[in-house]
Design an enzyme around this catalytic site. Sequence first.
Site, PDB file in Angstrom:
ATOM      1  N   HIS A 117      83.495 -61.877  16.469  1.00 37.51           N
ATOM      2  CA  HIS A 117      84.988 -62.260  16.293  1.00 37.51           C
ATOM      3  C   HIS A 117      85.434 -63.259  17.605  1.00 37.51           C
ATOM      4  O   HIS A 117      86.597 -63.868  17.208  1.00 37.51           O
ATOM      5  CB  HIS A 117      85.865 -60.735  16.540  1.00 37.51           C
ATOM      6  N   SER A 125      81.308 -56.391  19.349  1.00 40.31           N
ATOM      7  CA  SER A 125      80.918 -56.087  17.789  1.00 40.31           C
ATOM      8  C   SER A 125      82.514 -55.688  17.356  1.00 40.31           C
ATOM      9  O   SER A 125      82.641 -55.410  16.318  1.00 40.31           O
ATOM     10  CB  SER A 125      79.919 -55.127  17.668  1.00 40.31           C
ATOM     11  N   CYS A 126      83.231 -55.617  18.312  1.00 42.11           N
ATOM     12  CA  CYS A 126      84.549 -54.936  17.814  1.00 42.11           C
ATOM     13  C   CYS A 126      85.788 -55.950  17.834  1.00 42.11           C
ATOM     14  O   CYS A 126      85.638 -56.627  18.825  1.00 42.11           O
ATOM     15  CB  CYS A 126      85.163 -53.725  18.743  1.00 42.11           C
ATOM     16  N   GLY A 127      86.484 -56.197  16.925  1.00 43.74           N
ATOM     17  CA  GLY A 127      87.501 -57.241  16.831  1.00 43.74           C
ATOM     18  C   GLY A 127      88.819 -56.446  17.279  1.00 43.74           C
ATOM     19  O   GLY A 127      89.224 -56.258  18.279  1.00 43.74           O
ATOM     20  N   CYS A 183      90.103 -53.781  17.062  1.00 39.95           N
ATOM     21  CA  CYS A 183      90.162 -52.077  17.082  1.00 39.95           C
ATOM     22  C   CYS A 183      91.763 -51.615  17.216  1.00 39.95           C
ATOM     23  O   CYS A 183      92.379 -52.214  18.262  1.00 39.95           O
ATOM     24  CB  CYS A 183      89.292 -51.788  18.306  1.00 39.95           C
TER      25      CYS A 183
END
Length: 275
Positions: A190, A116-118, A120
Amino acid sequence: MAGRLTRRTKVTRFAPDGTSTVREDALAVEEPLEIRVGGTSLSVTMRSPGDDFDLVAGFLVSEGVIWSADQLVSMRFCAGTDDNGLQTFNVIDAELSADTPPLDVSLERHVYTSSSCGICGTASIDAVHKAAHFGHLDDASSWTGELLGSLPDRLREGQKVFDRTGGVHAAGLFDASGALLCLREDVGRHNAVDKVVGWALREGRLPLTGTVLQVSGRASFELVQKAHMAGIPVLAAVSAPSSLAVEHAESAGMTLLGFSRDGGFNAYAGPHRIC
């Protein structure tokens, strides 16, 4: 492809009346991928296996490491095995051309990146602009509202893994006529975008002028950043954008659409491209 991206499992289904049944269900597969450049570990991301070379290529574009197909000399799977000694195909080492600018050591994250993190750790829009090889996007292409409003349904038609699992995001690249050029699905939104961008890089299509990127989720800052780095002038999302996504789109000269569904949408930036 779908076989690698899904896995069967038994679930117990409980109905409103309290009865239960046991049945099989399909899950979207999620596995780690370590990305290396010249043997140096750059990042570990959780992704759906498949189109991994596209994912790595797109990640390198999104991070401002490369922007042309001739900068990416080769990619290969490195040795990696599971508990049973089987090859996992979860490590890829990319080799860059000699004239590619040296890798910025600050990019070496050595950290876990969730699905869920692109991007960061990117501190500001200014930092992205400094790395954007294609600069301010002055693409003069225009699209009708009718065409843009039709893209979510066209994207949905191609979401084969979502049909089976309900658990993946999708990104689709469309040309000015509305033709689908590339569609990728992944547990990480992402990653889905990186896979589209990586496909375009390997096809020698960057910058992606005259295209629209339609995504199945929300328009976060990292998705706008990835589109910007690839030279995509229009990003459309079926859900809402964030405030930082809108600010970045405006400063990058992009068109940003949100709540793109049921034939309509909101234009949060760059409405001049809609006719």
